[in-house]
Structures are given as C-alpha cells and as structure tokens.
Design a protein around this motif. Structure first.
Motif, short mmCIF file in Angstrom:
data_model
loop_
_atom_site.label_atom_id
_atom_site.label_comp_id
_atom_site.label_asym_id
_atom_site.label_seq_id
_atom_site.Cartn_x
_atom_site.Cartn_y
_atom_site.Cartn_z
N LYS A 168 0.90 -1.29 -0.12
CA LYS A 168 0.02 0.01 0.07
C LYS A 168 0.98 1.16 0.08
CE LYS A 168 -3.98 -2.42 2.44
NZ LYS A 168 -4.36 -2.42 3.80
N THR A 169 1.88 1.15 1.07
CA THR A 169 2.95 2.40 1.04
C THR A 169 3.41 2.75 -0.42
OG1 THR A 169 3.47 1.88 3.10
CG2 THR A 169 4.87 3.42 2.13
N TYR A 170 3.82 1.56 -1.17
CA TYR A 170 4.54 1.98 -2.52
C TYR A 170 3.53 1.93 -3.57
CZ TYR A 170 9.03 1.35 -0.14
OH TYR A 170 10.23 1.21 0.83
N ASP A 171 2.40 1.69 -3.40
CA ASP A 171 1.44 1.84 -4.38
C ASP A 171 1.62 0.68 -5.37
OD1 ASP A 171 -0.90 2.63 -5.45
OD2 ASP A 171 -0.05 4.35 -6.58
N HIS A 172 1.79 -0.51 -5.06
CA HIS A 172 2.39 -1.61 -6.00
C HIS A 172 1.03 -2.29 -6.58
CE1 HIS A 172 6.74 -1.39 -5.08
NE2 HIS A 172 6.46 -0.69 -5.53
N LYS A 173 -0.26 -1.98 -5.83
CA LYS A 173 -1.30 -2.63 -6.23
C LYS A 173 -1.46 -2.43 -7.70
CE LYS A 173 -4.48 -3.93 -2.80
NZ LYS A 173 -6.07 -3.57 -2.25
N GLY A 174 -1.04 -1.27 -8.32
CA GLY A 174 -1.31 -0.74 -9.63
C GLY A 174 -0.48 -1.43 -10.76
N LEU A 175 0.56 -2.09 -10.07
CA LEU A 175 1.51 -2.72 -11.21
C LEU A 175 0.72 -3.94 -11.98
CD1 LEU A 175 4.77 -3.00 -8.90
CD2 LEU A 175 4.38 -1.46 -10.96
N GLU A 176 1.07 -4.09 -13.40
CA GLU A 176 0.57 -5.05 -14.14
C GLU A 176 1.21 -6.42 -13.53
OE1 GLU A 176 0.88 -6.24 -18.75
OE2 GLU A 176 1.34 -4.41 -18.13
N VAL A 177 1.98 -6.59 -12.93
CA VAL A 177 2.62 -7.98 -12.44
C VAL A 177 1.89 -8.26 -10.90
CG1 VAL A 177 4.66 -7.90 -13.17
CG2 VAL A 177 4.41 -6.87 -11.10
N PHE A 178 1.20 -7.06 -10.35
CA PHE A 178 0.45 -7.55 -9.17
C PHE A 178 -0.66 -8.66 -9.17
CE2 PHE A 178 -2.83 -6.77 -5.86
CZ PHE A 178 -1.91 -6.85 -4.59
N GLY A 179 -0.33 -9.78 -8.55
CA GLY A 179 -1.44 -10.94 -8.74
C GLY A 179 -1.20 -11.67 -9.50
N CYS A 180 -0.22 -11.76 -10.22
CA CYS A 180 0.17 -12.49 -11.55
C CYS A 180 0.44 -13.97 -11.21
CB CYS A 180 1.60 -12.16 -12.21
SG CYS A 180 3.08 -12.14 -11.32
N LEU A 181 0.57 -14.14 -10.00
CA LEU A 181 0.74 -15.67 -9.82
C LEU A 181 -0.35 -16.07 -8.51
CD1 LEU A 181 4.48 -16.51 -9.96
CD2 LEU A 181 2.62 -17.33 -11.49
N GLU A 182 -1.35 -15.18 -8.51
CA GLU A 182 -2.27 -15.47 -7.45
C GLU A 182 -2.78 -17.01 -7.26
OE1 GLU A 182 -6.45 -13.30 -5.75
OE2 GLU A 182 -5.53 -12.90 -7.79
N GLY A 183 -3.05 -17.41 -6.21
CA GLY A 183 -3.28 -18.85 -6.11
C GLY A 183 -2.21 -19.83 -5.98
N SER A 184 -0.79 -19.13 -6.29
CA SER A 184 0.23 -19.99 -5.83
C SER A 184 0.58 -19.97 -4.45
CB SER A 184 1.43 -19.71 -6.71
OG SER A 184 2.53 -20.47 -6.60
N ASP A 185 1.71 -20.60 -3.93
CA ASP A 185 1.97 -20.34 -2.46
C ASP A 185 3.19 -19.75 -2.51
OD1 ASP A 185 3.98 -23.02 -1.47
OD2 ASP A 185 2.81 -23.32 -3.14
N ALA A 186 3.46 -18.84 -1.03
CA ALA A 186 4.72 -18.28 -0.87
C ALA A 186 6.04 -19.29 -0.81
CB ALA A 186 4.64 -17.46 0.43
#
Length: 722
Positions: free
Chosen positions: A442-460
C-alpha cells in the motif's frame, strides 16, 4: 634451501597441501598475503614454516587464549626447543612474561602469539619496538568485519599498532569470509594490494544433514552419539542453560560428556576443554564460545542443537569435524521457531546491526529449508560455484526429491523484479506476485502494477524456492550489502528473452515434520588393526604421562601408516607422514620398540606396499545390547537402561540379526507368549516368501500385536538365517 626440504625437516610432511607452497613463497618474498582457506586446509603452516625460516620473530595475532596455548604446544612438539614459540596474554604471571621476553630478545623464539587486546597495551608496543620482527600474521581475520560471525572491535586497531611498532609484511588468514567480509579485512588492515590465495571451501569428507527439531531431539542425539563408539564430537547449543541440561542428560545416559560456556569459571572451562583434547571425555556440549579455541584433528561429528545465526558460523563450527581428512558427520536440528527466537535476541541492538543479523538469518534459513545439494548452497554463499549435480555426501543428495517445472514462475519472478526496479527483497516480490495487500504494498502503491497478483493462487513457499534456486543458477542475485535486495543478472535478462526449462526441487517444510536420521559412516583403517590399537594405547599412556593431547604426539593417520609399513628405525619412522626429525627423536624410540617386537612376534614380512582393508565398525550400543541379551536381561528393562523406546530397541536388535549375528531371545519370548502363539507366527515366516512386516500384520490379522510379530520374526531370522 628448497621449501620441500624445510617442510620435511620441521614438520615431517613430504608435500604441501593445496596452495600452501605458493602462499609461503609470497610471504618469504616480503609481500602482503591474504589467505582464504577452509578449516582443516592447513592455514597454520602458511605462517609457521616461514617463521622458522626467516630472521627475527613472527607476531601471530590470535583471538583466544586457548587457541594460542594449543598452537604453542603443537609448535614445541614439532621442535626440540621449547622456547621456539611463546604467547603473551593476560593469563601469564610477571615472572613468566619476563622469561618470554628474555627468550625473544635472545633470538630463541620464532613465533610469538598475542591477543589483539594484549597487542594494544603500551608496554607490549614498547617491547616489540626493540624486537626484530619477520612478519605479522592475523589469524581468524574475519573477526575484523562487522559482517563476520565473530566480530572483535580490537581487531580493527591492528593496523595503526603495526604502523607504530614497525612495518613488516602482513599475512591475514581466515576459514570463512564472503566477498564482503574479505574486502572489509583487506581495507581495515591496509592490504588492498595483497596477493589473494583462495582455496576451495569444499570439505568433501564432511556429511551435511538437517533434521527437523521435535520433542524427540534429545533422544535422537543420545542414540546418534551412542552409535559413534566413543568417537570425539561436539554438540553446539544456543544457550548456556541448554548446554547444562543436555550435558546432564548425556551423562545420565552413560555418555562421557562435559559442558563448555562463558558462564563457567575460567579454570573449569579450561579443564573441560583439556579433558576433551586429551581424550578423557569424548563429547563437549558447548555454546559457540568453544568455536576457535579447539585445534583437534579427529572430531568425528558436530551436532547443532539449534540452527546457527549465520552460514559463516555454521561453516566454521561444522569445520571442526574431520580436520584430518577422515569422516565428519554434521547434523543440525532446525525449526522455523528458532529463527523467531534469535530475532528476539537482537531487539536491543542498534538498527543496522539488527538488519545485518536478520539478513544472515535469512541466508541460514534458506540453507536449512532447501532441498538442493547442501554443498552447492554453502559454496555459493562463499562465492564459489559447485557444478556437480549430486555431491553424494549430504542428506539432500542421498535422498533427492522430485523436480518440478517452474519456467512460468521464474519468468513471472524476473518480470516482477524488473517492474520493481530491482529495489526490493524476496518477501516483497513474493507478496506482489501473490497479490497480497500488505502495508508495504500500500505504501509503495504496488497494487497498480501489471504484475500484481500475476501468480495469485500459488503459494509463498514455492515462490521463495524459485527465487532461491534462481539465485543459485545465476539468474538472480541477492545484494547482501544492500540488505538482501533482489537484482537481475545478465544471465537472467537473456533467460527472460528466451526461456527454457527451469526445474526446481521443492523446499522442505520444517513446521511439524519429524525426520528420520540418515546414517552415513565408514572410515579407512590400518592394515594391521591389532598393531594400530597397540600404538594408540602407547600414545594414550605417553600423552597421560606427558600431559599432552594424544594427537600432538602422533596423529591417527601417522599411526595408521606405522601399522601399515612397520617402520623399525628412526630413519624409517621419519618417512611416515606427519613425523619430522623433531618428533622422531622426541617420541620415536618407544614406538619403534613396540613395532619391532610385534614384527618379530608374528614373523611379519614388511612389504613396501600393502593394500589397506576396511574393517567393519561395530557400534558400542549394538555390542552392549548383544551382551545384555546374553545375560538374559528382559528386553523391556534393557530398553529402559539404554534410554530407548521398546520399538527402538527392536529396531536395533533387527539390525543386529540382519547383519548376521546370532542371538537368543527365547528367555523373554517364553515369558510373554505361549508356545503355540510363537509357533503360528514362526510358521508364517517359514512359509512366506517375504519378511515384510506390513504384509505379516495384514495376513496374521488382529490376533497378534505388531510387537509379538516382530519378536518372533527376530527369533526366526536368528535361528534360521544366522
């Protein structure tokens, strides 16, 4: 005079190890020298031999009183003159200090060991100004760096003091230094132009293993040590309290162990260390205070009860094992909870120090949790590439996990690193790919990056594995100096343009796993075991009489060579590896007498070359179990006396009968089972084409317990198979 001749004359060795000869030549030529050589690689010889050859006294700066004492004792035993080496530190009386200074002034002393704290004293500085100095050696030089694992502020004052005394060549030596630490050392000692000699960090004789820490860890350690047949070993614990508790537990289980930590009074601490070196006890349980104060070549195992704070510390401490080139088993018990504990310990330190400590812990955790070759990871950390697929001598290589394709994950990771302008650490990169709404994102406003959530559903866990193994393969780089920022390499850029298969081995989850021990062992022995044991007894008696560690008289490889080639003259004895003229004259007569008597008694022909045969190693625990069964001790009582669960005792007994030893447990079976029940199970195994336990339990139904089936199977195997 040729260096090889001097080596043979003073130390009894025919050849140099690794790059020792080049190091010594560089120092003899008057050049500053930086030596990066693993524990057991022969660092000490790099300054000991030049000191004996050059005019004047070499000043050896060493961090621990115990280490100085060991080094001085060793040098005196290589020479016929006791005043060839001395140390100056706070443990000496004024009368002894005066005698030391007298020997140095008279030109008798070739090596003077001093602690950095002693070197800074004005009276020491004034005295050394009057001494012809051949060179300065800074041992354990990683103590200079704040990024090193044993940082000592006084080490950073060495260069100004040398300038005040007299400028002479410097040789700095360490067994553990990342490129960052290496630069720190050279810069602080004012030797950026020094020639660097870097040996491989690979200790091929050491077996590396990580086990999950559990409620059974104490029991696992007891079982492992009891199987080592009184071999020397060190158990490292994080806290003094754990050292005391574990020592008491080992002693209760008839393991000859003593504690070592900074809370003990100095006399007790020194006495416990000497007892270990002199082989009066086989195990030392210690905090890392025991680290550099030991120079014992035949430590056969190093156990870490807690994960160390850094990979440098881990490498240094595991490096205490197998310094003579023999087997060394390195076991570390790991739990992710330990990391949180260690981070808590750092809370009162300055913020920069906390961040450094945190980065070092991250590297250690990555090593512990990884399923790739331990050797490959360890060497990569020290800037060395290891290109062998399977080292064959670590737990991960002996039990390889299945590889899975991760090309898409690597491409996504590279893309995310680029989108973040190579300015963030691994955990933030993973959070971006998973689409997590953390405070930092949130601080760096990275939610707006195209890559944000690109591997959603994978695991850390998987994505962290991808990053770690991509670093190992050179696609990514972790900038430690910038607190772990992940950057893209040229190789990674090329890969992104033209991706190929990228397979990973999934990391181990240590959250609640209990690992089974991976047994590894076997060492070469002398061709004449009887003579070898006679020589060991003679060495032990002589060591006790002279109050010396046995290995100082002759090391195990020297005794093995004697029990193989049967030297019966002083001249022949000097051809034995590790036996120089000084040692031969000092100790040789008694050994030659024993060997000669043995040769005559058994009419042994002394051929030049004899094939070395391996001898089966029977563990102390197995022998004591067989003896207990011979004395008809009930098996449940036998298990309790050995600190084993009953099923663990059955494991041991099964191993005994499978190895071909005949035992009789009828006395116990007849007490707990009637004859007909025994006969049914016995007949099952007689008629079955397998001794598989699961199949036996399945076919014999619910009438018999697993323990009953196992006991009768032991009886069957022993009576009919052995």
């Amino acid at each position: 005079m040729a260096l090889a001749t001097e080596l043979k004359k003073h130390f009894g060795f025919d050849t140099f190890k690794g790059n020792q000869e080049e190091v010594i030549k560089n120092l003899l030529a008057g050049n500053d020298t930086f030596v990066l050589m693993p524990t057991g690689g022969g660092k000490s010889l790099c300054y000991q031999l030049p000191a004996l050859m050059m005019q004047g006294t070499a000043i050896i700066i060493s961090p621990l009183i115990a280490l100085m004492k060991n080094q001085v004792d060793a040098m005196r035993n290589f020479s016929e003159d006791d005043n060839v080496a001395h140390f100056l530190n706070s443990s000496l009386t004024k009368a002894v200090i005066d005698q030391v200074k007298s020997d140095i002034t008279a030109g008798h002393t070739k090596l003077l060991y001093v602690a950095p704290e002693s070197l800074t004293k004005q009276d020491t500085i004034e005295f050394l100004k009057t001494v012809p100095i051949s060179f300065y050696a800074v041992d354990e030089a990683h103590c200079i760096s704040e990024w090193g694992h044993d940082f000592r502020p006084d080490y950073r004052r060495i260069r100004p003091i040398i300038n005040e005394i007299s400028r002479r060549p410097i040789i700095a030596l360490t067994a553990t230094a990342t490129p960052k630490v290496q630069h720190d050392i050279q810069k602080n000692l004012g030797m950026l132009e020094a020639r660097i000699f870097k040996s491989s960090f690979n200790r091929s004789n050491l077996f590396y293993e990580i086990r999950a820490k559990s409620q059974n860890t104490d029991r696992d350690i007891i079982r492992f040590i009891k199987q080592q047949d009184d071999k020397s070993g060190i158990v490292y614990c994080l806290s003094r309290k754990k050292v005391e508790e574990l020592t008491e537990l080992l002693q209760l289980n008839e393991i000859n162990a003593l504690p070592y930590h900074a809370g003990l009074d100095p006399n007790t601490r020194a006495a416990n260390q000497d007892a270990f070196i002199m082989e009066k006890v086989s195990v030392i349980v210690a905090t890392i205070a025991f680290g550099m104060g030991i120079d014992k070549p035949d430590v056969r195992f190093v156990i870490h009860y807690d994960i160390p704070k850094s990979l440098e510390g881990y490498y240094q401490e595991t490096g205490r094992a197998g310094r003579d080139g023999g087997e060394g088993h390195c076991i570390t018990f790991y739990s992710s909870k330990d990391l949180a504990k260690m981070e808590k310990f750092m809370q009162n330190k300055p913020l920069v120090e906390q961040e450094i400590g945190r980065q070092l812990l991250i590297e250690t955790a990555a090593y512990a949790e990884s399923s790739v070759c331990r050797r490959k990871m360890l060497l990569h950390y020290f800037g060395e590439e290891y290109n062998i697929d399977n080292c064959g001598n670590c737990d991960n290589c002996l039990n390889p996990k299945k590889q899975v394709e991760a090309k898409d994950e690597l491409c996504a990771t590279i893309e995310t690193v680029m989108a973040l302008n190579e300015k963030f650490k691994a955990d933030h990169i993973v959070d971006v790919m998973l689409g997590k709404s953390t405070a930092a994102i949130k601080t760096y406003d990275h939610k707006g990056l195209e890559v944000f959530g690109c591997l959603e559903g994978s695991d850390a866990k998987t994505l962290n594995t991808v990053i770690r193994q991509a670093i190992l393969e050179g696609y990514l780089d972790r900038d430690i100096e910038n607190f772990g920022i992940i950057q893209l390499t040229d190789k990674g850029k090329k890969y992104y343009k033209k991706p190929t298969s990228f397979k990973i081995v999934e990391d181990t989850d240590f959250a609640d796993e209990e690992s089974e021990p991976v047994m590894k062992g076997g060492a070469s022995c002398a061709v004449d075991p009887e003579l070898y044991n006679i020589l060991k007894d003679l060495r032990r008696k002589l060591a006790k009489k002279l109050e010396l560690p046995p290995y100082v008289i002759f090391q195990d490889p020297s005794l093995e060579a004697m029990a193989t080639t049967y030297p019966i003259t002083i001249e022949e004895l000097q051809n034995i590896p590790g036996v120089g003229s000084g040692k031969a004259k000092r100790y040789g007569d008694e050994f030659i007498k024993v060997i000669k008597s043995h040769v005559e008694e058994y009419e042994i022909e002394r051929p030049e070359d004899l094939r070395v045969r391996s001898v089966a190693n029977k563990s102390k625990l197995k022998i004591s179990i067989v003896q207990g069964i011979d004395r008809k001790i009930p098996l449940d009582a036998l298990a309790e006396s050995k600190g084993l669960e009953f099923n663990e005792l059955l494991d041991e007994i099964e191993a005994i009968v499978y190895s071909g030893t005949k035992i009789t447990i009828d006395y116990f079976l007849n007490e707990i089972m009637d004859y007909d029940r025994q006969a049914d199970i016995f007949e099952y195994f007689r008629e079955s084409d397998t001794d598989n336990l699961a199949q036996a339990i399945d076919e014999l139904g619910n009438e018999y317990s697993e323990e009953e089936i196992r006991l009768v199977r032991i009886k069957f195997l022993s009576e009919l198979g052995n």
